[in-house]
Enzyme design. Structure first.
Site, PDB file in Angstrom:
ATOM      1  N   GLU A 202      86.269  47.492  41.405  1.00 42.61           N
ATOM      2  CA  GLU A 202      87.191  48.232  40.638  1.00 42.61           C
ATOM      3  C   GLU A 202      87.780  49.410  41.813  1.00 42.61           C
ATOM      4  O   GLU A 202      86.909  50.076  42.429  1.00 42.61           O
ATOM      5  CB  GLU A 202      86.629  48.878  39.486  1.00 42.61           C
TER       6      GLU A 202
ATOM      7  N   HIS B 286      82.807  44.854  38.180  1.00 39.50           N
ATOM      8  CA  HIS B 286      82.742  44.312  36.635  1.00 39.50           C
ATOM      9  C   HIS B 286      82.215  42.995  37.083  1.00 39.50           C
ATOM     10  O   HIS B 286      82.725  42.240  37.870  1.00 39.50           O
ATOM     11  CB  HIS B 286      84.101  44.285  36.078  1.00 39.50           C
TER      12      HIS B 286
ATOM     13  N   CYS C 230      82.756  51.342  30.607  1.00 44.26           N
ATOM     14  CA  CYS C 230      82.762  51.275  31.886  1.00 44.26           C
ATOM     15  C   CYS C 230      83.606  52.278  32.718  1.00 44.26           C
ATOM     16  O   CYS C 230      83.026  52.832  33.727  1.00 44.26           O
ATOM     17  CB  CYS C 230      83.002  50.041  32.320  1.00 44.26           C
TER      18      CYS C 230
ATOM     19  N   ARG D  94      88.707  50.569  22.038  1.00 39.94           N
ATOM     20  CA  ARG D  94      89.357  49.409  21.242  1.00 39.94           C
ATOM     21  C   ARG D  94      88.217  49.195  20.161  1.00 39.94           C
ATOM     22  O   ARG D  94      88.630  49.103  18.999  1.00 39.94           O
ATOM     23  CB  ARG D  94      89.683  48.334  22.009  1.00 39.94           C
TER      24      ARG D  94
END
Length: 213
Positions: free
Chosen positions: A79, A165, A142, A89
């Site tokens: 990342e 990830h 995350c 979500r």
């Protein structure tokens, strides 16, 4: 000293490969003579950050690598950037579902990883492990942890940190599933490669790993 973190299961899953792979990577790195501590973070907004901060205070690491699950991805994602935005979500493991909230009130819009992600990508490729530089860590727990980590390290000279990830573990998929995945052993080796590269690299490599969209 190196601090590795993974997450507890979330979203109804019984396992989280980020934590399993972190434990395996820690064993590999410890066998090489490195000092490694591991911490399992709760998949909970706020609480995850407190556990992380406590671990940093207790162990005073020189390198922190947090690892999370990105189901649907097929590669180890290095990342690049964490954004100051929580937009869930789905609820976290305690039912929290922040929408359009800042991770750190009035904090910077974003932080970049301070790990040599391009060098790490090249090292993964040399080892035959699928990797990529990712331009988004999402807006769930995350990214929440990634942003809070970089905010916490801002005033700690000499301590670098970042986020990776991993895909679903091949071992955890139901027979016949076509979801992208990776064997746990490959994930663990990949995490160890990222740590070794970060420990040995001062200036990141210059190579193309951007995205068109």
């Amino acid at each position: 000293m190196i601090l590795l973190t993974g997450f507890e299961p979330f979203g109804g899953d019984s396992t989280n490969p980020s934590w399993t792979a972190v434990l395996q990577a820690a064993r590999m790195l410890t066998a090489e003579g490195l000092t490694v501590e591991t911490v399992e973070l709760p998949c909970v907004f706020g609480e995850s950050v407190e556990v992380l901060k406590q671990a940093i205070a207790a162990h005073q690491p020189e390198l922190v690598l947090s690892v999370g699950l990105a189901g649907g991805r097929s590669r180890i994602s290095l990342e690049r950037v964490a954004i100051n935005c929580d937009d869930a979500r789905i609820p976290d493991n305690k039912g929290n579902r922040p929408i359009d909230q800042e991770v750190v009130p009035r904090g910077p819009a974003a932080y970049f990883s301070t790990l040599p992600i391009k060098s790490a990508l090249r090292s993964l490729q040399i080892e035959g492990i699928k990797g990529e530089v990712s331009q988004s860590a999402g807006t769930y727990v995350c990214n929440h942890v990634f942003y809070a980590l970089m905010h916490a390290l801002k005033g700690r000279a000499g301590t670098r940190g970042g986020f990776v990830h991993v895909p679903y573990a091949s071992e955890d998929l139901v027979h016949g599933s076509t979801a992208p995945s990776m064997p746990l052993e490959s994930m663990a080796r990949g995490i160890a490669v990222v740590v070794r590269t970060a420990a040995q690299t001062g200036t990141d490599a210059k190579l193309s790993a951007g995205a068109i969209h």
